[in-house]
Design an enzyme around this catalytic site. Structure first.
Site, PDB file in Angstrom:
ATOM      1  N   GLU A  33       1.118  -1.118   0.003  1.00 20.90           N
ATOM      2  CA  GLU A  33      -0.019   0.104  -0.464  1.00 20.90           C
ATOM      3  C   GLU A  33       0.879   1.478  -0.195  1.00 20.90           C
ATOM      4  O   GLU A  33       1.760   1.622   0.655  1.00 20.90           O
ATOM      5  CB  GLU A  33      -1.070   0.210   1.529  1.00 20.90           C
ATOM      6  CG  GLU A  33      -1.731   1.233   1.248  1.00 20.90           C
ATOM      7  CD  GLU A  33      -2.672   1.087   2.384  1.00 20.90           C
ATOM      8  OE1 GLU A  33      -2.390   0.404   3.143  1.00 20.90           O
ATOM      9  OE2 GLU A  33      -3.515   2.903   2.601  1.00 20.90           O
ATOM     10  N   ARG A 259       5.726 -12.586   9.879  1.00 24.82           N
ATOM     11  CA  ARG A 259       6.058 -11.678   9.797  1.00 24.82           C
ATOM     12  C   ARG A 259       7.246 -11.624  10.529  1.00 24.82           C
ATOM     13  O   ARG A 259       7.019 -12.046  10.921  1.00 24.82           O
ATOM     14  CB  ARG A 259       5.121  -9.805  10.558  1.00 24.82           C
ATOM     15  CG  ARG A 259       3.823  -9.696   9.626  1.00 24.82           C
ATOM     16  CD  ARG A 259       2.989  -8.761  10.810  1.00 24.82           C
ATOM     17  NE  ARG A 259       3.556  -7.237  10.201  1.00 24.82           N
ATOM     18  CZ  ARG A 259       2.799  -6.780   9.587  1.00 24.82           C
ATOM     19  NH1 ARG A 259       2.106  -7.390   8.516  1.00 24.82           N
ATOM     20  NH2 ARG A 259       3.513  -5.333   9.024  1.00 24.82           N
ATOM     21  N   LYS A 269       3.968   0.813  10.267  1.00 22.28           N
ATOM     22  CA  LYS A 269       4.282   2.067   9.131  1.00 22.28           C
ATOM     23  C   LYS A 269       3.402   3.080  10.071  1.00 22.28           C
ATOM     24  O   LYS A 269       3.996   3.886   9.546  1.00 22.28           O
ATOM     25  CB  LYS A 269       3.778   1.453   7.405  1.00 22.28           C
ATOM     26  CG  LYS A 269       4.649   1.018   6.492  1.00 22.28           C
ATOM     27  CD  LYS A 269       3.545   0.949   5.237  1.00 22.28           C
ATOM     28  CE  LYS A 269       2.921   0.189   5.130  1.00 22.28           C
ATOM     29  NZ  LYS A 269       2.597   0.099   4.049  1.00 22.28           N
TER      30      LYS A 269
HETATM   31  P1  ATP Z   1      -0.715  -1.502   6.285  1.00 23.83           P
HETATM   32  O1  ATP Z   1      -0.321  -1.552   7.758  1.00 23.83           O
HETATM   33  O2  ATP Z   1      -0.543   0.046   6.364  1.00 23.83           O
HETATM   34  O3  ATP Z   1      -1.015  -3.171   5.327  1.00 23.83           O
HETATM   35  P2  ATP Z   1       2.146  -2.953   5.943  1.00 23.83           P
HETATM   36  O4  ATP Z   1       3.104  -3.380   6.937  1.00 23.83           O
HETATM   37  O5  ATP Z   1       0.881  -4.400   5.802  1.00 23.83           O
HETATM   38  O6  ATP Z   1       1.314  -2.257   6.725  1.00 23.83           O
HETATM   39  P3  ATP Z   1       1.436  -3.002   3.255  1.00 23.83           P
HETATM   40  O7  ATP Z   1       2.138  -2.380   2.079  1.00 23.83           O
HETATM   41  O8  ATP Z   1       0.290  -3.865   3.028  1.00 23.83           O
HETATM   42  O9  ATP Z   1       1.729  -3.085   4.362  1.00 23.83           O
HETATM   43  O10 ATP Z   1       2.600  -4.373   2.622  1.00 23.83           O
HETATM   44  C1  ATP Z   1       2.725  -5.552   1.812  1.00 23.83           C
HETATM   45  C2  ATP Z   1       3.348  -6.553   2.014  1.00 23.83           C
HETATM   46  O11 ATP Z   1       4.227  -7.035   2.720  1.00 23.83           O
HETATM   47  C3  ATP Z   1       2.259  -7.297   2.607  1.00 23.83           C
HETATM   48  O12 ATP Z   1       2.056  -8.911   1.469  1.00 23.83           O
HETATM   49  C4  ATP Z   1       2.645  -7.537   3.785  1.00 23.83           C
HETATM   50  O13 ATP Z   1       2.107  -8.232   4.432  1.00 23.83           O
HETATM   51  C5  ATP Z   1       3.878  -7.580   3.404  1.00 23.83           C
HETATM   52  N1  ATP Z   1       4.202  -7.234   4.498  1.00 23.83           N
HETATM   53  C6  ATP Z   1       4.548  -6.040   5.384  1.00 23.83           C
HETATM   54  N2  ATP Z   1       4.744  -5.967   6.649  1.00 23.83           N
HETATM   55  C7  ATP Z   1       5.489  -7.438   6.585  1.00 23.83           C
HETATM   56  C8  ATP Z   1       6.699  -8.310   7.544  1.00 23.83           C
HETATM   57  N3  ATP Z   1       7.179  -7.030   9.093  1.00 23.83           N
HETATM   58  N4  ATP Z   1       6.917  -9.174   7.497  1.00 23.83           N
HETATM   59  C9  ATP Z   1       6.566  -9.748   6.173  1.00 23.83           C
HETATM   60  N5  ATP Z   1       5.882  -8.976   5.388  1.00 23.83           N
HETATM   61  C10 ATP Z   1       5.687  -7.739   5.427  1.00 23.83           C
END
Ligand code: ATP
Ligand code: MG
Length: 555
Positions: A33, A259, A269
């Site tokens: 996002e 994660r 974020k």
């Molecule tokens: P938000 O809270 O804004 O959704 P987010 O960290 O999930 O934050 P995204 O931009 O939705 O951010 O993440 C993009 C992709 O990265 C998603 O598929 C998410 O699952 C993955 N991702 C985000 N944070 C992690 C993490 N700490 N470890 C592994 N994958 C992650």
């Protein structure tokens, strides 16, 4: 097609391929996002999605999940593309956006209404939340749940036409208000939001929700394995419900993995944005941030991040990784690649009394083993700087560096002896008076002397003054939180020193160096004359004492 990695996701893909279930090969996607910069946790997901596609001869989409115009921006879009590329991944022509599919998503919603599977609900946000029920109690059906199909169609079309104010209506799926899974209790799939979108402008006054959008985008792109993090496990039934109830001939399996969490930093974020907006750090690319942009500015290589991702692997167990593993990968990658030069961060002046003439030019390799890195000229003369801590007036017996009357070798130069100490009025040592051994020159030493210590130095007249930034963990506690940010933040995570580097370092096109005995450093790509310490040479970090709240930097 084989990989040295063999986690549950790769095993699953190999099985699907062997069963002939993937006639068009493996297709994955990384769906960020654009509401912030990418961090090292995203790198794990990028490494997984692009990595498996690559290993199995497939392809990967970079798809922006841009359904919330209030929090998203083109700055983030550009930063994300830059970071994915920098990490070494290529999406080719598969750059997409959820917003590319807004019209199709809208048409599917009309179909769901026609099938009696979606309705316009006119409860307020608060009312919807209050009637959702809890883990132990079922939800309450909306009074609008049984609106006639024609009325729903009419209202939803008028929502799309912009006739209603924000929050007046939403579109909900008609699933089951008594489902044990709260995600299935008539989830909202569209809301009214009169907000300009960074790509579609003012074309849409309604925006689809993530759970509805994501699965449909996956299906439209023919994704074969929708890999996401564990917090979406409870959303999987909704992912499946949507695809089971629209006319689309692709239904990817959603597969969850854990994660990445890292100690002494945050991956949220929301908190990263707070650190930037409240001025705790200097920006998204502050070298203390766990963002890709921060790590890059700090001097970390893409290879080190990929190595880190490979080492942590992919599992279903939530885990928090120690920062020392990331630092280990950073050192490993720089060890053979970064030229080694000399810098002095806390100078003590050395005058060599028996050296006649202005000085001479010595030669030294940029790396003791990697001869391909070449060599540099190293000026030597009667005035030098050494590191203050390499001299002790009254050292313990095993001190190998310089003491009054003692000898030490200057790296790539001569042996010197400390003959006298210069003091200021208060008695503090301000310089050393030394003599050198002319026949002890490195490479042609006939002195027969064998001092125990070798120290680094720079020639005072030619050394270039620099600012050196030493970074530490952003937080004093392993698991910081938004609520305790002020107490958890470590203001000592940035310390700036004035230092001196040998002229060849300042003149070189290289950006990353090992400063001998001090650590790995890189030229800052924003502030001229600043070197950032990427990582120390050894894992010497100790947890700081938890203490009082830190003052904020800016505003
Ligand atoms: P938000 O809270 O804004 O959704 P987010 O960290 O999930 O934050 P995204 O931009 O939705 O951010 O993440 C993009 C992709 O990265 C998603 O598929 C998410 O699952 C993955 N991702 C985000 N944070 C992690 C993490 N700490 N470890 C592994 N994958 C992650
Ligand atoms: Mg997310």
């Amino acid at each position: 097609m084989s990989s040295e990695l063999n986690d549950f996701i790769r095993q699953r893909i190999a099985k699907d391929l062997a069963a002939g279930a993937l006639p068009d090969g493996v297709v994955t996607r990384f769906p960020p996002e654009p509401n912030g910069y990418l961090h090292i946790g995203h790198a794990k997901s990028i490494h997984l999605n692009f990595g498996v596609a690559d290993e199995f001869g497939g392809v990967t989409y970079l798809r922006f999940d841009d359904t919330n115009p209030l929090k998203e921006s083109d700055e983030y879009v550009q930063a994300i593309m830059r970071d994915v590329k920098w990490l070494g991944y290529d999406w080719g022509d598969r750059l997409t956006h959820a917003s590319d599919y807004f019209e199709q998503l809208y048409q599917f919603a009309l179909d769901l209404i026609r099938d009696g599977k979606a309705y316009v609900c006119s409860l307020s946000n608060e009312e919807i939340r209050a009637t959702r029920g809890t883990l132990t109690e079922p939800g309450v059906e909306s009074p609008y749940r049984n609106r006639a199909i024609e009325e729903n169609l009419d209202l939803f079309r008028r929502m799309r036409a912009g006739e209603f104010a924000d929050g007046e209506h939403v579109l909900r799926l008609k699933i089951d208000m008594a489902s044990p899974n709260i995600n299935l209790r008539d989830p909202v799939i569209y809301r009214i939001r009169h907000a300009s979108h960074q790509r579609t402008g003012d074309a849409w006054p309604i925006y689809p929700m993530y759970d509805y959008t994501h699965c449909i985008c996956d299906a439209l792109e023919g994704i074969t394995h929708s890999l996401c993090t564990l917090e979406f496990e409870d959303h999987r039934p909704l992912y499946d419900w949507v695809l089971d109830n629209i006319k689309v001939n692709c239904h990817p399996p959603q597969i969850e993995f854990s994660r990445l969490g890292l100690e002494y930093t945050v991956m949220s974020k929301r908190i990263l944005l707070q650190l930037v907006e409240e001025g705790w750090v200097e920006g998204w690319d502050d070298p203390r941030m766990p963002t890709i942009a921060g790590l890059r500015r700090r001097g970390v290589t893409p290879g080190a991040i990929r190595d880190f991702c490979r080492r942590i692997g992919v599992t279903k167990q939530d885990n928090t990784i120690e920062m020392s593993l990331l630092e280990f990968c950073i050192r490993q990658d720089l060890e053979g690649a970064a030229p080694r030069g000399m810098a002095v961060l806390d100078p003590l002046e050395v005058t060599i009394t028996n050296y006649s003439g202005p000085g001479e030019m010595l030669h030294a390799p940029w790396h003791p083993q990697q001869h391909a890195l070449g060599s540099r000229e190293l000026p030597f003369g009667p005035k030098l700087h050494i590191e203050r801590e390499d001299f002790m007036e009254d050292p313990p017996a095993d001190f190998k560096r310089l003491r009054p009357g003692g000898m030490v070798r200057l790296r790539y130069a001569y042996i010197i002896r400390c003959d006298d100490v210069v003091r200021d009025a208060a008695g503090a040592v301000t310089g050393l008076v030394c003599s050198y051994v002319p026949e002890s020159k490195s490479g042609s030493d006939t002195s027969g002397l064998k001092p125990a210590g070798v120290i680094h130095w720079v020639e005072a007249g030619s050394a270039v003054p620099v600012r050196v930034r030493l970074y530490d963990r952003l937080f004093k506690v392993p698991a910081p939180s938004a609520a305790t940010l002020a107490a958890d933040f470590d203001p000592a995570s940035l310390a700036e020193r004035r230092g001196w580097v040998e002229p060849a370092i300042a003149a070189s096109d290289e950006t990353r160096f090992q400063f001998e005995r001090l650590g790995y450093f890189c030229k800052d790509n924003v502030l001229p004359g600043v070197f950032n310490r990427t990582v120390t040479l050894r894992d010497s970090w100790k947890p700081p004492p938890a203490g009082a709240a830190a003052p904020r930097k800016g505003g």
